[in-house]
Motif scaffolding. Structure first.
Motif, PDB file in Angstrom:
ATOM      1  N   LYS A 419       0.681  -1.157  -0.004  1.00  0.00           N
ATOM      2  CA  LYS A 419      -0.150  -0.038  -0.028  1.00  0.00           C
ATOM      3  C   LYS A 419       0.782   1.223   0.098  1.00  0.00           C
ATOM      4  N   PHE A 420       2.001   1.186   0.692  1.00  0.00           N
ATOM      5  CA  PHE A 420       2.853   2.444   0.907  1.00  0.00           C
ATOM      6  C   PHE A 420       4.039   2.681   0.272  1.00  0.00           C
ATOM      7  N   SER A 421       4.534   1.236  -0.044  1.00  0.00           N
ATOM      8  CA  SER A 421       5.956   1.421  -0.792  1.00  0.00           C
ATOM      9  C   SER A 421       5.899   1.589  -2.263  1.00  0.00           C
ATOM     10  N   PRO A 422       6.940   2.062  -2.895  1.00  0.00           N
ATOM     11  CA  PRO A 422       7.041   2.330  -4.313  1.00  0.00           C
ATOM     12  C   PRO A 422       6.884   0.892  -5.050  1.00  0.00           C
ATOM     13  N   ALA A 423       6.192   1.116  -6.361  1.00  0.00           N
ATOM     14  CA  ALA A 423       6.203  -0.140  -7.332  1.00  0.00           C
ATOM     15  C   ALA A 423       7.794  -0.077  -7.771  1.00  0.00           C
ATOM     16  N   TYR A 424       8.752  -1.002  -7.246  1.00  0.00           N
ATOM     17  CA  TYR A 424      10.020  -0.840  -7.618  1.00  0.00           C
ATOM     18  C   TYR A 424      10.171  -1.526  -9.221  1.00  0.00           C
ATOM     19  N   VAL A 425       9.711  -2.672  -9.300  1.00  0.00           N
ATOM     20  CA  VAL A 425      10.112  -3.482 -10.593  1.00  0.00           C
ATOM     21  C   VAL A 425       9.603  -2.851 -11.756  1.00  0.00           C
ATOM     22  N   GLY A 426      10.606  -2.647 -12.680  1.00  0.00           N
ATOM     23  CA  GLY A 426      10.342  -1.876 -13.822  1.00  0.00           C
ATOM     24  C   GLY A 426      10.774  -0.494 -13.767  1.00  0.00           C
ATOM     25  N   SER A 427      11.008   0.179 -12.452  1.00  0.00           N
ATOM     26  CA  SER A 427      11.172   1.472 -12.371  1.00  0.00           C
ATOM     27  C   SER A 427      12.667   1.666 -12.652  1.00  0.00           C
ATOM     28  N   THR A 428      13.001   3.059 -13.106  1.00  0.00           N
ATOM     29  CA  THR A 428      14.457   3.655 -13.373  1.00  0.00           C
ATOM     30  C   THR A 428      14.797   4.660 -12.408  1.00  0.00           C
ATOM     31  N   VAL A 429      16.093   4.432 -11.871  1.00  0.00           N
ATOM     32  CA  VAL A 429      16.672   5.424 -10.834  1.00  0.00           C
ATOM     33  C   VAL A 429      18.072   5.894 -11.445  1.00  0.00           C
ATOM     34  N   SER A 430      18.467   7.034 -11.191  1.00  0.00           N
ATOM     35  CA  SER A 430      19.718   7.676 -11.660  1.00  0.00           C
ATOM     36  C   SER A 430      20.496   7.774 -10.480  1.00  0.00           C
ATOM     37  N   LEU A 431      21.989   6.759 -10.682  1.00  0.00           N
ATOM     38  CA  LEU A 431      22.921   7.102  -9.841  1.00  0.00           C
ATOM     39  C   LEU A 431      23.783   8.086 -10.060  1.00  0.00           C
ATOM     40  N   ALA A 592     -16.631 -10.517  18.018  1.00  0.00           N
ATOM     41  CA  ALA A 592     -16.740 -10.117  16.234  1.00  0.00           C
ATOM     42  C   ALA A 592     -16.217  -8.734  16.267  1.00  0.00           C
ATOM     43  N   HIS A 593     -16.479  -7.874  17.199  1.00  0.00           N
ATOM     44  CA  HIS A 593     -15.948  -6.529  16.810  1.00  0.00           C
ATOM     45  C   HIS A 593     -14.463  -6.636  16.756  1.00  0.00           C
ATOM     46  N   CYS A 594     -13.843  -7.257  17.985  1.00  0.00           N
ATOM     47  CA  CYS A 594     -12.432  -7.382  17.731  1.00  0.00           C
ATOM     48  C   CYS A 594     -11.944  -8.046  16.547  1.00  0.00           C
ATOM     49  N   ALA A 595     -12.554  -8.984  15.901  1.00  0.00           N
ATOM     50  CA  ALA A 595     -11.890  -9.674  14.928  1.00  0.00           C
ATOM     51  C   ALA A 595     -11.905  -8.596  13.495  1.00  0.00           C
ATOM     52  N   VAL A 596     -13.068  -7.749  13.542  1.00  0.00           N
ATOM     53  CA  VAL A 596     -13.000  -7.177  12.370  1.00  0.00           C
ATOM     54  C   VAL A 596     -11.895  -5.730  12.609  1.00  0.00           C
ATOM     55  N   ALA A 597     -11.926  -5.374  14.049  1.00  0.00           N
ATOM     56  CA  ALA A 597     -10.569  -4.308  14.141  1.00  0.00           C
ATOM     57  C   ALA A 597      -9.386  -4.875  13.771  1.00  0.00           C
ATOM     58  N   LEU A 598      -9.049  -6.214  14.185  1.00  0.00           N
ATOM     59  CA  LEU A 598      -7.807  -6.592  14.116  1.00  0.00           C
ATOM     60  C   LEU A 598      -7.204  -6.921  12.625  1.00  0.00           C
ATOM     61  N   THR A 599      -8.619  -7.348  12.104  1.00  0.00           N
ATOM     62  CA  THR A 599      -8.680  -7.675  10.541  1.00  0.00           C
ATOM     63  C   THR A 599      -8.029  -6.615   9.797  1.00  0.00           C
ATOM     64  N   ALA A 600      -8.681  -5.248  10.011  1.00  0.00           N
ATOM     65  CA  ALA A 600      -8.081  -4.021   9.436  1.00  0.00           C
ATOM     66  C   ALA A 600      -6.921  -3.728   9.930  1.00  0.00           C
ATOM     67  N   PHE A 601      -6.437  -3.776  11.104  1.00  0.00           N
ATOM     68  CA  PHE A 601      -5.115  -3.672  11.369  1.00  0.00           C
ATOM     69  C   PHE A 601      -4.077  -4.526  10.903  1.00  0.00           C
ATOM     70  N   SER A 602      -4.396  -5.724  10.728  1.00  0.00           N
ATOM     71  CA  SER A 602      -3.507  -6.775  10.053  1.00  0.00           C
ATOM     72  C   SER A 602      -3.387  -6.110   8.513  1.00  0.00           C
ATOM     73  N   ARG A 603      -4.464  -5.992   7.843  1.00  0.00           N
ATOM     74  CA  ARG A 603      -4.404  -5.551   6.518  1.00  0.00           C
ATOM     75  C   ARG A 603      -3.601  -4.164   6.246  1.00  0.00           C
ATOM     76  N   LEU A 604      -3.635  -3.506   7.042  1.00  0.00           N
ATOM     77  CA  LEU A 604      -2.972  -2.013   7.212  1.00  0.00           C
ATOM     78  C   LEU A 604      -1.405  -2.394   7.321  1.00  0.00           C
ATOM     79  N   LEU A 605      -0.906  -3.168   8.420  1.00  0.00           N
ATOM     80  CA  LEU A 605       0.467  -3.301   8.526  1.00  0.00           C
ATOM     81  C   LEU A 605       0.940  -4.501   7.738  1.00  0.00           C
ATOM     82  N   GLN A 606       0.112  -5.401   7.114  1.00  0.00           N
ATOM     83  CA  GLN A 606       0.498  -6.475   6.351  1.00  0.00           C
ATOM     84  C   GLN A 606       1.189  -7.549   7.298  1.00  0.00           C
ATOM     85  N   MET A 607       0.576  -7.650   8.468  1.00  0.00           N
ATOM     86  CA  MET A 607       1.134  -8.626   9.586  1.00  0.00           C
ATOM     87  C   MET A 607       0.129  -9.602   9.675  1.00  0.00           C
TER      88      MET A 607
END
Length: 643
Positions: A419-431, A592-607
């Motif tokens: 969600k937050f990192s750049p799309a590296y593969v295929g990108s070009t950078v200049s050293l 149920a409320h906890c499961a939804v909250a932690l699912t959202a948290f898990s998706r956000l942090l990808q943990m």
């Protein structure tokens, strides 16, 4: 005989009736005293470098605890007061003046508060050492704690609970003035009307919870609703809709479903299901607020403890991603490397797994094409050769070798997030080297490091021929990597190496990061677990008090059932079904409320939080089940005990 002495004798004679309230006060005082003692504990202050941070965290959390404990004691006092309404009414009927009754009730409550304060501080002083040991253990410290009694903690506790006791004592004093005599004698018969079930509000409960869940599970970065409402407003909308939906669920939807269940005459008229269903139906609306609070508290507790335990549980794997080697540093002086090698090889507690020196380059790069959300258009990369990468990858047992050609490159990003990192593969950078730009194209993304993150920073791999060309125009830095056994218990060796390491070597170690992570996540899990245990005990006690209040009201009805031939087994089975409904609903809603909250948290942090969260839910449910059986037993004993 003074009113004070009468109050003292009344407590002695009726202590069995006062025990639950007395025990609740002692529990609250013990919890608060232990919590405040940890803030002032000399062992914590002497052992941890983050003692100031710990003190600040405990100070903030103690405010939350004061509020919660005050509410819990107030609720316990209300339960205790309701049980005594008939007794107070009898005093009034016998001609005792209201002022005298009020003063006697004030004295009784104040005496119990003072006794509870003394007992609570004594028990808290004993238990505080045990909790200090637990805190030190989860934070990764092995220390022997000394038994000390904190004067500051005692004074703090006395002030807080004297105020709470005075408030609840005045509440007891006003009891005789707040109710008419007839109301005091008929306190147990209040609120016995069948509630009406509204289909519209029942549907609204499902809609509100659905809206809250839907918003919580949306992708924060891509959701148009989150962007429209804002990142501050949307969580409030989620909270309000879920709480309202939960309240309507208990107050209306359950009523509606219970009314429908009565239409199943075969089941409804079987045994004494008629009694159990009717009691639930008549009282569910009165219990709605209590069940809603318990469901929300359960969800909050499970979410907080689950999150804290997840961070603690994943601490090692997170450090392994950031620090694949036990120690890494930039070689400033060959003599330093020799000294480090001698320290490692001569260590009796650790064995050397590998020792490797990797040539690296520090090069500025124009990364505009990456379109990064958080970094600027320029950054410094640590550049290593394809051969150097493959050598370390093999030593670290990674089956991800590279074979780069010309201006191809690979980026190593252990913290990569889709969600937050750049799309590296295929990108070009200049050293940027000597005023000239060398364009490279990322062909591969590796979601790990081969050099420690704190030493190397952002790392890229280039082909061997490009590395040879680049090092002719820039200064080469050699990075030294060591891997040892028992790296999570290398405090002594790490400190010895740090003592001889120059600051510009940018030394990093697995042990340092592991210990720091253990300290912060250990503090979080202790705080979450401690407060979670308090909330769990309080919510279980609230249901327990509520059901015992109803048991006292139902006693005459169960006596009639016994007289007409209903056996005790059927009575216990009906009580168990009622309690299962009362305990099960808020627990399921909270999970149920906890499961939804932690699912959202898990998706956000990808943990991956599945295992730690399931462990927390399992422990929480087991303790809740204990409360369930205690309540069933107490309810059954209350309604079946005859004078």
């Amino acid at each position: 005989m003074t009113l004070f002495s009468i109050a003292s004798k009344s407590i002695k004679k009726n202590f069995s009736n006062y025990f639950l309230y007395f025990a609740s006060m002692i529990f609250s005082i013990v919890i608060y005293f232990v919590f405040v003692s940890l803030k002032y504990d000399t062992t914590i202050q002497a052992t941890t470098e983050a003692s100031q941070k710990i003190s600040s965290v405990f100070s903030g959390a103690s405010v939350v605890l004061i509020i919660f404990v005050a509410i819990f004691i107030w609720y316990s006092n209300s339960f205790f007061t309701r049980k005594r309404k008939k007794e107070v009414g009898l005093y009034s009927l016998l001609g005792v003046r209201k002022k005298q009754i009020g003063r006697m009730l004030f004295y009784e409550n104040f005496i119990m508060g003072a006794l509870a304060l003394i007992v609570g501080i004594v028990l808290g002083s004993v238990l505080s050492k045990f909790f200090v040991m637990i805190l030190m253990k989860v934070m990764g410290y092995s220390v022997i704690t000394n038994f000390t009694i904190s004067i500051e903690a005692i004074l703090n506790t006395i002030v807080v609970f004297t105020i709470i006791t005075l408030v609840t004592s005045f509440h007891g004093y006003r009891l005789i003035y707040r109710f008419k005599l007839i109301e005091l004698f008929q306190a147990d018969k209040e609120g016995e009307q069948e509630p009406r079930g509204s289909l519209i509000i029942a549907l609204l409960s499902v809609i509100f919870i659905g809206i809250g869940y839907g918003l919580a599970l949306q992708d924060l970065m891509d959701s148009a609703l989150w962007r429209t409402m804002g990142f501050m407003i949307t969580p409030l909308v989620i909270l309000i809709t879920v709480i309202l939906g939960t309240y309507f669920l208990f107050s209306t939807l359950t009523v509606y479903l219970l009314r429908i269940s009565r239409k199943n005459t075969k089941k409804y008229w079987s045994g004494i299901n008629l009694i159990g269903t009717s009691q639930l139906l008549f009282r569910i609306k009165g219990n709605a607020r209590t069940l809603t609070v318990i469901a929300v508290l359960s969800a909050t507790t499970l979410t907080a403890v689950g999150t804290a335990y997840s961070l603690y549980y994943n601490n090692r794997s997170n450090v392994e991603m950031a620090d694949p080697s036990s120690m890494t540093f930039i070689m400033i002086d060959n003599n330093v490397d020799e000294k480090v090698k001698d320290l490692v090889t001569n260590s009796k507690d650790h064995e050397l797994v590998y020792h490797e020196t990797i040539p690296t380059l520090q090069i500025d790069a124009d990364v505009t094409n990456l379109n990064s959300l958080f970094s600027s258009d320029e950054m410094i990369y640590t550049v290593i050769s394809n051969g150097g990468y493959n050598k370390l990858a093999k030593l670290q047992s990674r089956n991800e070798m590279l074979s780069l050609k010309a201006n191809e490159a690979a980026v190593l990003d252990a913290a990569y997030n889709e969600k937050f990192s750049p799309a590296y593969v295929g990108s070009t950078v200049s050293l940027k080297v000597n005023g000239q730009n060398e364009d490279i194209t990322f062909k591969f993304l590796k979601k790990f490091n081969v050099l420690n993150l704190r030493t190397a920073g952002a790392t890229i791999v280039v082909s061997d021929e490009l590395f040879t060309s680049l090092k002719q125009d820039t200064t080469q830095e050699n990075m030294v990597a060591y891997k040892i056994t028992k790296e999570d218990d290398a405090k002594k060796l790490t400190e010895e190496i740090q003592a001889i390491m120059p600051e510009q070597a940018n030394f990093s170690s697995f042990y340092e990061d592991y210990a720091a992570g253990l300290e912060s996540s250990g503090l979080m899990i202790f705080m979450g677990g401690f407060l979670g245990l308090v909330f769990l005990t309080a919510t279980g006690s609230i249901i327990y008090f509520k059901q015992l209040t109803e048991a006292n009201s139902d006693k005459e009805r169960y006596e009639i059932l016994h007289k007409i031939g209903v056996n005790k087994r059927e009575v216990k089975r009906t009580i168990a079904k009622q309690m299962l409904f009362i305990f099960g609903l808020p627990l399921l809603a909270g999970i149920a409320h906890c499961a939804v909250a932690l699912t959202a948290f898990s998706r956000l942090l990808q943990m991956n939080l599945v295992i730690p969260v399931l462990i927390c839910m399992g422990v929480y449910t087991c303790i809740y089940i204990v409360y369930y059986f205690l309540t069933v037993h107490a309810y059954y004993k209350t309604v079946t005990t005859t004078k």
